[in-house]
Design an enzyme around this catalytic site. Structure first.
Site, PDB file in Angstrom:
ATOM      1  N   ASP A  38      -4.692  -1.494  -7.274  1.00 46.06           N
ATOM      2  CA  ASP A  38      -3.895  -1.512  -6.033  1.00 46.06           C
ATOM      3  C   ASP A  38      -4.511  -2.456  -5.018  1.00 46.06           C
ATOM      4  OD1 ASP A  38      -2.044  -0.823  -4.120  1.00 46.06           O
ATOM      5  OD2 ASP A  38      -2.939   1.112  -3.641  1.00 46.06           O
ATOM      6  N   HIS A  68      -6.704   4.294  -5.781  1.00 46.42           N
ATOM      7  CA  HIS A  68      -7.339   5.108  -4.743  1.00 46.42           C
ATOM      8  C   HIS A  68      -8.351   6.099  -5.314  1.00 46.42           C
ATOM      9  CE1 HIS A  68      -3.989   4.482  -1.477  1.00 46.42           C
ATOM     10  NE2 HIS A  68      -4.193   3.395  -2.214  1.00 46.42           N
ATOM     11  N   GLU A 118      -1.749  -3.079   4.597  1.00 46.00           N
ATOM     12  CA  GLU A 118      -0.793  -2.215   3.909  1.00 46.00           C
ATOM     13  C   GLU A 118      -1.329  -0.802   3.783  1.00 46.00           C
ATOM     14  OE1 GLU A 118       1.506  -0.267   0.689  1.00 46.00           O
ATOM     15  OE2 GLU A 118      -0.655  -0.586   0.815  1.00 46.00           O
ATOM     16  N   GLU A 119      -2.627  -0.677   3.584  1.00 51.03           N
ATOM     17  CA  GLU A 119      -3.225   0.642   3.406  1.00 51.03           C
ATOM     18  C   GLU A 119      -3.490   1.334   4.745  1.00 51.03           C
ATOM     19  OE1 GLU A 119      -3.209   1.912   0.680  1.00 51.03           O
ATOM     20  OE2 GLU A 119      -3.660   0.492  -0.932  1.00 51.03           O
ATOM     21  N   ASP A 154      -5.920  -5.738   1.324  1.00 51.14           N
ATOM     22  CA  ASP A 154      -6.735  -4.636   1.838  1.00 51.14           C
ATOM     23  C   ASP A 154      -6.741  -3.474   0.852  1.00 51.14           C
ATOM     24  OD1 ASP A 154      -3.973  -4.194   2.575  1.00 51.14           O
ATOM     25  OD2 ASP A 154      -4.641  -2.579   3.893  1.00 51.14           O
ATOM     26  N   GLU A 173       3.027  -4.000  -6.233  1.00 51.36           N
ATOM     27  CA  GLU A 173       2.475  -2.642  -6.195  1.00 51.36           C
ATOM     28  C   GLU A 173       2.429  -2.041  -7.596  1.00 51.36           C
ATOM     29  OE1 GLU A 173       1.134  -0.763  -3.925  1.00 51.36           O
ATOM     30  OE2 GLU A 173       1.457  -2.037  -2.172  1.00 51.36           O
TER      31      GLU A 173
END
Length: 379
Positions: free
Chosen positions: A99, A350, A132-133, A68, A161
Site C-alpha cells: 500500500d 498496514h 492519502e493515509e 505516504d 490501491e
C-alpha cells in the site's frame, strides 16, 4: 527502462510516514523525468504532491497513487527493518510494499515500456500525493481542484490501491461507498445519584439515540453496492466517582453508505433522530459530522472492460468488478474523469511485515503494460 522491484525498494527506503515525504517524491520524479515526463510539484500545506505528464495530446490516461505510508508500529515485531526493503526468498518486505509503492513503481515501469515501444498514442500522466493515509486535506483533493480550474484534460484514471481479495487480479474496484463520521455529545446536569431529580443524566439519552439509529435499516442495498451500515466506534461518559451522575456523554459513529444516500441526507437524519429522543430532555444534544466522501460508481464501459481484459490476458482470470471496501482517493478523482482501482492483494497492508512476492510485482507491471496498450488502441 525502469526495474519495478528496484524502484519499489528505493521508495520504501524513504520512510514517508504521513505527512513526511522523506525524499520519496524526489525518487519518483527523477525516474519519471528520465522518461521524458514533464514533472510539476504541487505543495499544499506540508504535503508534497506530483503531477507528471508524458505527451500533450489526448487521450490522457492517468495513474494515481500515494507515496505516504502508515507508521510501522513496533519495529521489533518485524522480521526485517520496515524501511530496509529486504527481499527474502522472493518476497519484498517493507512498509508500503503493498500500500502502495509497488503499484507506483510497476506503472512507471509499464509506462517506460510503452514509451519505448511507441505505444503512447496520446498522453500518460501520474497524479501522486503524500496525503492519502492522513487527513487527505492537502493531497489529491486540491490537486484535482487545481487541474480542473486550469482545464487540464484527463480522460481516464487507474488508481493503484491494493484491490485484490485473495489472488492478484481477482478484483477491480469500480466505485466506493461514501463515508461519514458523526460525534454525538449529550450534556446534562451533574448531580448525586441519590437525588436524580436534581440532575439530568446524559447517558440514557445517548443510549436511546444510538439504539434508535441502529434500529432503522438504512437500505437494502443499491445496484452494484452492498447495504449501507452504521457502526458505533466510540462511547464514553467520563466519571471518576461511583455516586455521581456525569455531566456529559459522547459517542462516535461511522456510516458507510451507498448511492441511496448522500452524506448531507444522513447527517440530517441523525440530527432529526437525536432531536426526537431529546425533545423533553433539559440538557443539550450536539451532532458534529464530517463527510469523508460520497458514494460513487464508474459505470461499466469500454474503459472497465479493457482493464478487466488486461487482467485476463496476463493473469488468466476474470476480475470481479466491485464497490466493496473502504474509501480511497478515487472519491476525489471521480470529479476529474472516470476512475477504477487495480492493484495488489491487500491482506498485509498496514500490518507488521507488510510484504509482496516479487513475482506479483512483475505480474502487476505486465497487467499495466497490457492495459496501456489496450487503452490507446481503444481510445
Amino acid at each position: 527502462m525502469i526495474d519495478a522491484v528496484e524502484l519499489t525498494r528505493d521508495l520504501i527506503r524513504r520512510p514517508s510516514v504521513t505527512p513526511a515525504d522523506a525524499g520519496a517524491m524526489d525518487v519518483l520524479q527523477a525516474a519519471l523525468a528520465g522518461l521524458g515526463f514533464a514533472c510539476r510539484r504541487m505543495k499544499f500545506g506540508d504535503i508534497e504532491n506530483l503531477y507528471a505528464r508524458y505527451g500533450t495530446a489526448r487521450p490522457n490516461l492517468c495513474f494515481a497513487g500515494h507515496t505516504d505510508v502508515v507508521p510501522p508500529g513496533d519495529d521489533a515485531a518485524w522480521t526485517q527493518d520496515p524501511f530496509a526493503a529486504e527481499v527474502v526468498e522472493g518476497v519484498l518486505v517493507g512498509r508500503g510494499a503493498v500500500d502502495m509503492k509497488s503499484a507506483i513503481a510497476a506503472f512507471a515501469a509499464a509506462a517506460a515500456q510503452a514509451i519505448a515501444g511507441g505505444k503512447v498514442k496520446g498522453s500518460i500522466s501520474f497524479l501522486i500525493t503524500g496525503d492519502e493515509e492522513g487527513a487527505a486535506v492537502h493531497g489529491t483533493r486540491p490537486v484535482v481542484e487545481t487541474l480542473l480550474a486550469e482545464g487540464e484534460a484527463v480522460d481516464h484514471c487507474v488508481v493503484g490501491e491494493p484491490t485484490a481479495a485473495a489472488v492478484f487480479g481477482d478484483m477491480i474496484k469500480i466505485g466506493r461507498r461514501g463515508s461519514l463520521n458523526a460525534d454525538i455529545t449529550v450534556k446534562g446536569v451533574q448531580g448525586h445519584v441519590a437525588y436524580p431529580h436534581r440532575a439530568a443524566n446524559p447517558i440514557p439519552v445517548l443510549v436511546a439515540i444510538l439504539a434508535r439509529l441502529q434500529a432503522a435499516p438504512l437500505d437494502d442495498g443499491y445496484p452494484e453496492f452492498q447495504p449501507s451500515n452504521l457502526e458505533v466506534t466510540r462511547l464514553e461518559a467520563p466519571n471518576p466517582a461511583t455516586n455521581m451522575i456525569p455531566v456529559a456523554a459522547a459517542a462516535r459513529l461511522n456510516i458507510r453508505f451507498n448511492p441511496t444516500h448522500t452524506g448531507a441526507s444522513l447527517v440530517s437524519w441523525i440530527e432529526s433522530e437525536a432531536a426526537a429522543v431529546a425533545k423533553d430532555f433539559p440538557g443539550q444534544v450536539t451532532v458534529t459530522a464530517q463527510i469523508s466522501g460520497e458514494a460513487f460508481l464508474t459505470e461499466r464501459s469500454a474503459f472497465t472492460d479493457l482493464a478487466a481484459a488486461a487482467v485476463r490476458d496476463v493473469a488468466g482470470r476474470d476480475p470481479e468488478l466491485s464497490t466493496t471496501g473502504g474509501t480511497s482517493d478515487a472519491r476525489f478523482i471521480r470529479a476529474l474523469c472516470p476512475v477504477l482501482e487495480l492493484g495488489l492483494v491487500g491482506t498485509t497492508m498496514h500490518a507488521v511485515d507488510e510484504r509482496v512476492p516479487v513475482a506479483e510485482v512483475r505480474q502487476m507491471q505486465a497487467v499495466y503494460e497490457r492495459l496501456i496498450e489496450r487503452y490507446f488502441a481503444a481510445f
